[in-house]
Design an enzyme around this catalytic site. Sequence first.
Site, PDB file in Angstrom:
ATOM      1  N   TYR A 125       0.837  -1.212   0.000  1.00 34.65           N
ATOM      2  CA  TYR A 125       0.000   0.000   0.000  1.00 34.65           C
ATOM      3  C   TYR A 125       0.866   1.255   0.000  1.00 34.65           C
ATOM      4  O   TYR A 125       0.755   2.102  -0.868  1.00 34.65           O
ATOM      5  CB  TYR A 125      -0.952  -0.026   1.203  1.00 34.65           C
ATOM      6  CG  TYR A 125      -1.993  -1.117   1.072  1.00 34.65           C
ATOM      7  CD1 TYR A 125      -3.227  -0.864   0.488  1.00 34.65           C
ATOM      8  CD2 TYR A 125      -1.714  -2.422   1.473  1.00 34.65           C
ATOM      9  CE1 TYR A 125      -4.171  -1.876   0.328  1.00 34.65           C
ATOM     10  CE2 TYR A 125      -2.648  -3.438   1.314  1.00 34.65           C
ATOM     11  CZ  TYR A 125      -3.870  -3.162   0.744  1.00 34.65           C
ATOM     12  OH  TYR A 125      -4.794  -4.153   0.571  1.00 34.65           O
ATOM     13  N   GLU A 165      -2.418  -7.718  -3.385  1.00 33.78           N
ATOM     14  CA  GLU A 165      -3.266  -6.637  -2.828  1.00 33.78           C
ATOM     15  C   GLU A 165      -2.616  -5.300  -3.113  1.00 33.78           C
ATOM     16  O   GLU A 165      -1.423  -5.107  -2.907  1.00 33.78           O
ATOM     17  CB  GLU A 165      -3.402  -6.724  -1.305  1.00 33.78           C
ATOM     18  CG  GLU A 165      -4.360  -7.745  -0.795  1.00 33.78           C
ATOM     19  CD  GLU A 165      -4.550  -7.672   0.721  1.00 33.78           C
ATOM     20  OE1 GLU A 165      -4.377  -6.575   1.314  1.00 33.78           O
ATOM     21  OE2 GLU A 165      -4.855  -8.723   1.303  1.00 33.78           O
TER      22      GLU A 165
END
Length: 448
Positions: free
Chosen positions: A294, A351
Site C-alpha cells: 500500500y 493486494e
Amino acid sequence: MSAAPSFSWPSDFVWGVSTSSYQIEGAAQEDGRGPSIWDARCRTRGKIADGHTGDVACDHYHRYPEDIALMKGLGLDAYRFSVAWPRVLPRGRGAVNEAGLAFYDRLIDGLLEAGIEPWLCLYHWDLPQALDDLGGWTNRDCAGWFADYAALVARRYGDRVKRWATFNEFSVFTLFGYAIDWGAPGVTDRAAHLRAIHHVNLAHGAGVDVLRATVKDASIGAVHNRQRVLPEKDTDEDRAAAALLDAHWNGAFPDPQLLGFYPALIAGEIEPYVAAGDMARICRPIDWFGLNHYGPIFAKPDPNGVWNFAWGADLSEAPRSDIGWPIYPEHFRDELLDLTRRFRLPVYVTENGAGGRDKPDADGRIDDRHRIRYLEAYTGAMREAVAAGADVRGYFVWSLLDNFEWGNGYNDRFGLVHVDFDTQRRTPKASAQWYADMIKGALGRRAP
Ligand code: IFM
C-alpha cells in the site's frame, strides 16, 4: 513518472481482485461454522470501532452469485479469496463441517462458470477459537493442525483450484496479534510473538508440502506484505526502531521461507524455538511471490513496547489516501524490482488499493476519484517496474467490496463496489468502471 511509450501488458498478465473470508462472508453462526479468534475479538469491548463485528459483513455467504456476477461484469481474470478454517473444521481439527465445504464448492464452481480463475488462500487470519484455546500459533502443534486443514481443503478443491496461497500477510497478523494488540488474539508478549513467528513459518512449509503432494499441477505461493519502513525522525533511535520493525515486517517470513535464514536482528531471539531441521522444513520451493503493498510505514522508539518500536507518523507533505495512508508509488516500483532480484520468483501483486469514506451522492453514484488516482499512480509504477525488468505476472485490487476492515470496522472502505451495510445493496463505484476499462485494454492490453 512516465512509462516507455511502447509498453503493453503481457497478454497473460492476470487482473483480479482479492477478498478474505472474515471480512466479507458473514453467516458467522450459520450452517455449523465454529467461532474464530476474530469473532472473539469483536466481542471484546473497545477493540473494534463502533462495536462492529463480522457477523453479517457483506453477507457474501448468501450473496456470492451476485458478487460473481459483479466480477464477471468487470472482466476479471481471477479472484483471490480465503477459506475460513472454522467454517470447514469448526473446532480447527477433527469433525469436518460438510455444509461449510459445500459453500466453497458452490463458490468455486460459480467462478469457473463465469470464466474467473479461483485463487485460494488458506489463511487470512481467522484461526478457529478452539485452537487458540490450546495456545494457537504459540503452540508448535498448530503447524500440524494447519497441515491437516490444508490437506482437507486441497483434497476437496484441488481438482478445480490450481492457484494456492498458504497465508496472507504473515507479519501483520503475528505482530498485531501477539505483540501490539491491534489484531486477534490480542496477546502482547515477546516470547509468544517469537514462537508464533516460528510456528507460522513451520505451518507454511508443511502446507506447501501438503499442497504439492495433493494437488496435481498446483501453482503455490505465499502472500507477504512488504513496504519500506522509515524512521519518523532523523535520529539514531528512530533509525534503530525502523531497522527492527523492518526485520519483523519485511524479513521474518520471506527470508526463512525463501532464503533459509531469519533476519540478523531477530535470529538470536528466535533461536531457542528452532529445532534441528526446522529451517529446511520452512524453506520449501514455491512457484510465486504474492506481494501486498500500500505505502511505507514509519517507526519511532517505544521503551514500553513489546519490542522497542512503535508506529510512527509520516511527517512529510506526501499525498495521503482518503483514510490518511501515505502515497508513494515510486516505493512500489522499487519494491517490485527488489523482490525480483532478491527472491527470483514471479511476483503477483495480491493486494493494492486505497481506503476511503466513500458515500453515494444525491444520484446514488460513488465518484471515488481519489481511488482512481491512487490506482492510476500505482499501476503506472508497476508498469515502470515491468518495463525495467521486474517479473510481475498479475495484479489484484484490494478489494472487490467494501468490507469489515478489522479494528476500523466498516468505516474504512476499500471496495471497487460500494456496500450499503443496512440493505446489502452493491453499487459499483467509478473506480470499478476505471478498472474494467483498464482490463479491457483501454490502457494497452487487450482488444476491447
Ligand atoms: O483489509 C486488509 C486486508 O485484510 C489485509 N491487507 C490490508 C487490507 C487493508 O487494510
